[in-house]
Design a protein around this motif. Structure first.
Motif, short mmCIF file in Angstrom:
data_model
loop_
_atom_site.label_atom_id
_atom_site.label_comp_id
_atom_site.label_asym_id
_atom_site.label_seq_id
_atom_site.Cartn_x
_atom_site.Cartn_y
_atom_site.Cartn_z
N ALA A 275 -4.23 1.26 -5.13
CA ALA A 275 -3.81 0.54 -3.96
C ALA A 275 -5.00 -0.08 -3.28
O ALA A 275 -4.96 -0.39 -2.11
N ILE B 149 0.79 -1.08 0.05
CA ILE B 149 -0.05 -0.03 0.07
C ILE B 149 0.86 1.09 0.15
O ILE B 149 0.69 2.27 -0.64
N GLN C 211 -4.75 0.28 5.15
CA GLN C 211 -4.81 1.34 4.19
C GLN C 211 -5.18 2.57 4.86
O GLN C 211 -4.33 3.66 4.63
#
Length: 334
Positions: free
Chosen positions: A250, A241, A281
């Motif tokens: 991503a 990521i 994330q």
């Protein structure tokens, strides 16, 4: 115990010290290292010792641009089997991806990644050189590593490759002209990361003389003899990521492809590890936003793009959720 680096990474340093009027072998011996190891292909040394040797050599010879001078004497050969895979990649993009995935063969402590342009310019990306052990990197390590990345890119592309500018994490140690002459581009100091800013199109440039068979042989050899360091799944996902943030998708599908698995399988494995893709994330975005807001003067519109958000209002909402204040207040309170 820290990670190791191939001694060949300092190949040329003993001779450089000698040429500057010193005693390269004695300098290495003072740090408990046999200088002859730099001419071998399989010897290793602690990464931190290698970094200290570079800094000591620069101080001993009063040579502030020593890292760049050493990079000018080096080429892909110091990377051993990784060099064969890189030199026989079809494109620069393929070579960079190979270096990113297999740099651990040279040293698990070093990283190369394609990142969003730190200056937020369309059509430009960053090639970031970093260390997982030395943060910030010692100046000579930073200069030598990014200098070598530049030199290898020049060699693979057959000349100039459109370098826009260079970001270094330290202040200028030598006259700025030393840096601009070496890189052939504007150099900016005191930046958050060591980065070469290049056109997106550079990844499509063909590598002359690439041999697909040799590349696959080298890749098979590295997979068989240098298993990747074991890393928890959540750390692998965080790394991917981070590498993709702001420059390429991503989302979970893209990350699952990099891990050669199905998105649903990845979701199940992350759940078993007690986390989710969205949580990872969000954490990467939080850390990246905090660093960019508190350590740089980048406009918030650029920070928005570099953390993978599409609107500045989304950044404002996220920063308030993460830190309980606006981006402007976070930068002021830094």
């Amino acid at each position: 115990m820290g990670s190791m680096v191939r001694a060949a990474g300092l190949r040329g340093l003993p001779t450089l010290v000698d040429d500057l009027g010193g005693d390269g072998r004695a300098l290495f011996a003072a740090h408990g290292v046999d200088a002859a190891l730099t001419d071998t292909d399989d010897a290793v040394m602690p990464s931190l010792v290698a970094g200290r040797l570079l800094e000591a050599a620069a101080a001993d010879r009063d040579c502030p641009d020593l890292g760049l001078r050493l990079a000018a004497r080096q080429d892909t050969a110091i990377l051993g089997p990784l060099a064969i895979a890189i030199e026989n990649s079809a494109t620069l993009g393929e070579a960079l991806d190979c270096a990113s995935r297999f740099l651990f063969v040279h040293s698990p402590a070093l990283t190369i990644a394609q990142v969003a342009d730190p200056s937020g310019r369309p059509g430009v990306v960053g090639l970031r050189y970093g260390s997982t052990e030395m943060d910030p990197m010692p100046p000579q390590v930073c200069d030598n590593g990014l200098g070598l990345l530049h030199r290898i890119t020049v060699l693979l592309s057959g000349g100039r490759y459109g370098l826009r500018s260079v970001h270094l994490t330290h202040r200028p140690l030598a006259p700025v002209a030393c840096y601009t002459e070496f890189f052939g581009a504007d150099v900016r100091f005191g930046q958050p990361a060591a980065v070469l800013r290049v056109p997106v199109s550079v990844t499509e440039a063909r590598v002359d003389g690439a041999n697909r068979v040799l590349r696959e042989v080298a890749l098979d050899y590295m997979r068989a003899h240098f298993p990747a360091p074991e890393q928890p799944l959540d750390e692998q996902v965080r790394r991917l990521i981070t590498q993709s943030l702001g420059s390429s998708p991503a989302d979970i599908a893209a990350v699952a492809r990099r891990l050669q698995t199905h998105p649903r399988t990845l979701q199940r494995r992350l759940a078993a590890a007690g986390t989710t893709f969205d949580q990872l994330q969000d954490g990467v975005r939080r850390e990246t936003a905090h660093r960019l807001i508190t350590t740089t003067d980048l406009p918030f519109s650029q920070v928005t793009a570099m953390v993978g958000l599409t609107e500045q209002s989304a950044l404002t909402r996220a920063v308030r959720r993460w830190f309980g204040k606006s981006p402007r207040d976070l930068r002021r309170d830094g």
